[in-house]
Design a protein around this motif. Structure first.
Motif, short mmCIF file in Angstrom:
data_model
loop_
_atom_site.label_atom_id
_atom_site.label_comp_id
_atom_site.label_asym_id
_atom_site.label_seq_id
_atom_site.Cartn_x
_atom_site.Cartn_y
_atom_site.Cartn_z
N ILE F 28 7.58 -0.23 4.15
CA ILE F 28 7.35 1.19 3.84
C ILE F 28 6.55 1.33 2.54
O ILE F 28 5.57 2.07 2.46
CB ILE F 28 8.70 1.94 3.77
N GLY F 30 4.65 -0.97 1.10
CA GLY F 30 3.33 -1.57 1.24
C GLY F 30 2.37 -0.72 2.04
O GLY F 30 1.19 -0.59 1.70
N ALA F 31 2.86 -0.11 3.13
CA ALA F 31 1.99 0.74 3.95
C ALA F 31 1.58 1.99 3.17
O ALA F 31 0.43 2.45 3.25
CB ALA F 31 2.70 1.12 5.25
N THR F 32 2.50 2.52 2.41
CA THR F 32 2.19 3.71 1.61
C THR F 32 1.18 3.36 0.52
O THR F 32 0.19 4.09 0.31
CB THR F 32 3.49 4.28 1.00
N LEU F 34 -1.02 1.07 0.59
CA LEU F 34 -2.32 0.82 1.24
C LEU F 34 -3.10 2.13 1.42
O LEU F 34 -4.30 2.20 1.11
CB LEU F 34 -2.07 0.16 2.59
#
Lengths: 76, 76, 76, 76, 76, 76
Positions: F28, F30-32, F34
């Motif tokens: 969560i 890491g995706a945010t 990115l």
């Protein structure tokens, strides 16, 4: 009442042509038949949605598909 | 923090016109209200995404929607 | 022939209880009514799928929902 | 063999330009790296699909994004 | 490199048993074959994900599936 | 206001354990990050949903994942 979503790359350039209308009709018929055959679902309650995805919007191996394919061709 | 995805056919020809911007705004408002009313969710945390799907990309009864509708009209 | 997908958090502990069957029935009825009202779709061709998502599987603000809510409560 | 779907708004007018091909390549690389780093997944088995969503097709706070942003700017 | 998502109801009670592992394997094989046959895709690049959806989470005709089926049986 | 969906296999037996809560929190975050880094999105408007998929529900190469992995190990 199954729901099937099929995502495929939109091939061809520059606009992209994707699969033809005939091929899409085959995908719809084939996916519906599959659910009828394996799970005895009714065709009338089976929905299929096809998404064509632009090549630059699809990634494999950490690369957009055009670069991914070029690398695979180079390494082959 | 709900997420709602609404897929509808893109109607009209030859380019396809789908639902109007006003109708989309109604779908967004209505879906958000529904989550507020039933589950007491906050509008500010409710996301709605609408996908317009080309008629040839949507299948019912094993057929693309244009053929499916033609068959239903013929059988009616 | 619309397709609506509603994702909501599964609330309650330790197993998670999510929305009740009655609330789900209200979401299904409400989403179907919305498509009928705004786009004149037929209820018989409208599919609704509800996904309950565990709190640890949903992120907002870069945090899983439990941490996100705790931070919001602390900052309020 | 993870599958990652990233939905972002298509920005720019009147046609919409969305993120550039370079930014999409960065999203694909970054999402793949994330799965490798956190879960030790293989890049070759990781699929990423990016969807650009038109502003009028995305809702927050019960409003399409253009109206939502205008309201936020007004209230700021 | 297609991606296929198949959503079916989880049948059986009280826990729900859904389709068997054998039926799921048939769905995966059949969906992959379909993409190979119609679009000449490679099996090794074709991903299939099956979602079993609880009966109370699936709506048709504005009703959860159990009520929808009961109504259809009554009207038949 | 991006939306990211991450599907990963639920590993471990017999119940399946999937990624840990800590690993999900990393996905969560890491995706945010990115989306913030590449497209300058706000974390507060970024939603991430993780789906754990049972091994028998995921197919590659026309086979459910357990058979697919066994074949790859045998062929290696």
């Amino acid at each position: 009442m199954p729901y099937v979503n099929i995502k495929v790359t939109r091939e061809g350039r520059p606009e992209g042509k994707g699969p033809s209308a005939e091929q899409k009709a085959e995908l719809i018929a084939g996916a519906t038949d599959l659910l009828v055959r394996v799970l005895d679902k009714k065709p009338s309650a089976t929905m299929v949605v096809i998404d064509e995805v632009a090549l630059e919007d699809w990634g494999m191996g950490g690369l957009p598909v055009p670069e991914y394919r070029a690398r695979k061709a180079r390494d082959a």
